[in-house]
Enzyme design. Structure first.
Site, mmCIF file in Angstrom:
data_model
loop_
_atom_site.group_PDB
_atom_site.id
_atom_site.type_symbol
_atom_site.label_atom_id
_atom_site.label_comp_id
_atom_site.label_asym_id
_atom_site.label_seq_id
_atom_site.Cartn_x
_atom_site.Cartn_y
_atom_site.Cartn_z
ATOM 1 N N ARG A 34 0.826 -1.214 0.000
ATOM 2 C CA ARG A 34 0.000 0.000 0.000
ATOM 3 C C ARG A 34 0.861 1.266 0.000
ATOM 4 N NH1 ARG A 34 -5.010 -2.030 3.818
ATOM 5 N NH2 ARG A 34 -6.394 -2.450 2.072
ATOM 6 N N LYS A 199 -15.850 -15.339 5.693
ATOM 7 C CA LYS A 199 -17.255 -15.217 6.075
ATOM 8 C C LYS A 199 -18.145 -14.851 4.912
ATOM 9 C CE LYS A 199 -16.626 -13.599 10.813
ATOM 10 N NZ LYS A 199 -16.681 -12.343 11.553
ATOM 11 N N GLY A 352 -7.569 -7.564 0.649
ATOM 12 C CA GLY A 352 -6.251 -7.488 1.266
ATOM 13 C C GLY A 352 -5.586 -8.845 1.368
ATOM 14 N N GLY A 376 -12.525 -3.892 0.845
ATOM 15 C CA GLY A 376 -13.867 -3.451 1.210
ATOM 16 C C GLY A 376 -14.406 -2.426 0.221
#
Ligand code: ADP
Ligand code: MG
Length: 395
Positions: A34, A199, A352, A376
């Protein structure tokens, strides 16, 4: 959206919201991807004679000054990569920040301390957020939004500051948005999406929206077991979200109605327990023993997924296929990554952990058309949501 070319920055103080949220082991940065992705915009501004003030967050200090979340190690690494000293401000928008900014010459770069040391940064209360945004904006003449990984957050540095200063999108945000547009407008087909990760609840919104646009949806990783269970199969001790079963049954029937090819694992590596050295057997996905847990997709699934990717023209991949942090269970993720590299499609990696997996497996990053810095943010974009940090740069 205005870009850097539309701003006259020479001699001006430019506040750049970057995404420098890197993984740390103590003070050691374990993946500086990043920081590297933020360099072009910072370099362009410094090269044009701006006084560059970079701001960013690190982790979740929750509005408190916590030394273990200090950006100091990031300032050091940023300086190494830029090949010039980076002045590190000892606070976010107080005396330390003002002193750092006042000392800047044209072409020099300062990094402010972790934005999330200030409760106003993430405050839900508009007035509290706005008050902090005014302090931040007071440090600069212009604002550049370049923290793509944070544009889905309605935070002061992302959403409120651009309303207070003349602003533009940085090169990273512009590039990321251009890529995501190719996944949502006039997408070349077949359009195949591969989803994995832990998830299913993190990705409900994106699945719902993707079912209206993709040709094939391949599901692996921990979330696959909720799908298998929804089809009536036992999944042993595998990751399972019981409370999502109804929702997932709905996805299965919607995919069938819309003619979306929703592909689930046909075999898995069924491990004795959750550990790097756990023993395992390859079993059909419909016959996972009660005392075992699936930690990766099996060899037949790897081939199946590769065959579903072979003729794709556009691919988006988010989420590892297994517990890639354990070498023994990284093979499924590696197989999907290699299928993307081998394909002629426009290939985008989001997430990520997926990006970290590519690097950890030693695969060439330039084998993909694009590796997104924002998991996200890219998912919320594909969900069709308005992203606060992009909306703020529009007007
Ligand atoms: P990304 O950051 O790429 O969006 P996620 O954060 O959704 O991905 O999920 C990444 C995590 O999912 C990894 O830590 C990985 O170990 C975990 N995972 C993948 N497959 C399984 C599995 N079968 N069982 C448990 N965890 C899994
Ligand atoms: Mg993740």
């Amino acid at each position: 959206m205005r870009t850097l070319d539309d701003l006259d920055v020479k001699g001006r103080r430019v506040l750049v919201r970057a995404d420098l949220n890197v993984p740390l082991d103590g003070e050691t940065i374990t993946d500086d991807g990043r920081i590297r992705a933020s360099l072009p915009t910072i370099q362009a501004l410094a090269g044009s004679g701006a006084k560059v003030i970079v701001c960013a967050h690190l982790g979740r200090p929750k509005g408190q000054v916590k030394p273990e979340f200090s950006l100091r190690p990031v300032a050091r690494r940023l300086g190494e990569l830029l090949g010039q000293d980076v002045v590190f401000a000892s606070d976010v928008a107080g005396d330390g920040a003002r002193a750092a900014v006042e000392g800047l010459q044209e072409g020099q770069v300062a990094l402010l301390e972790n934005l999330r040391f200030e409760p106003g940064e993430t405050a839900k209360d508009d007035a509290e957020r706005r008050a902090f945004a005014e302090r931040l904006a007071g440090l600069a003449d212009l604002y550049v939004g370049d923290g793509f990984g944070a544009v889905h957050r309605k935070h002061a540095s992302v959403y409120d500051v651009p309303a207070l200063l003349p602003h533009a999108a940085g090169g990273l945000v512009t590039a990321e948005v251009e890529v995501l547009r190719k996944l949502t407008d006039d997408t070349e087909r077949p359009y195949v999406v591969v989803l994995g990760g832990a998830k299913v609840s993190d990705k409900l919104g994106v699945i719902a929206n993707l079912l209206t646009s993709v040709d094939r949806l391949l599901i692996g990783g921990g979330m696959a077991y909720t799908f298998l269970k929804a089809q009536g199969h036992e999944v042993g001790g595998s990751l399972l979200q019981e409370d999502q079963l109804d929702q997932v049954r709905g996805f299965l029937s919607e995919a069938a109605e819309r003619g979306v090819d929703l592909v689930l694992p046909v075999d898995v590596l069924a491990a004795t327990h959750f550990a790097a050295d756990a023993g395992y057997d390859v079993v059909p996905a419909t016959e996972i023993p009660a005392d075992r847990q699936g930690l990766d997709i099996g060899p037949r699934t790897r081939e199946l997924f590769a065959s579903k990717l072979a003729d794709a023209r556009t691919v988006f991949w988010n989420g590892p296929m297994g517990v890639f942090e354990f070498d023994e269970f990284a093979g499924g993720t590696a197989a999907v990554a290699k299928a993307l590299i081998a394909s002629d499609a426009f290939t985008v990696v989001g997430g990520g952990d997926s990006a970290a997996a590519v690097r950890r497996l030693g695969l060439p990053e330039d084998g993909f058309s694009h590796i997104s810095t924002g998991g996200g943010a890219s998912l919320e974009y594909l969900e069709g949501k308005t992203l606060p940090g992009l909306a703020a740069l529009e007007d």
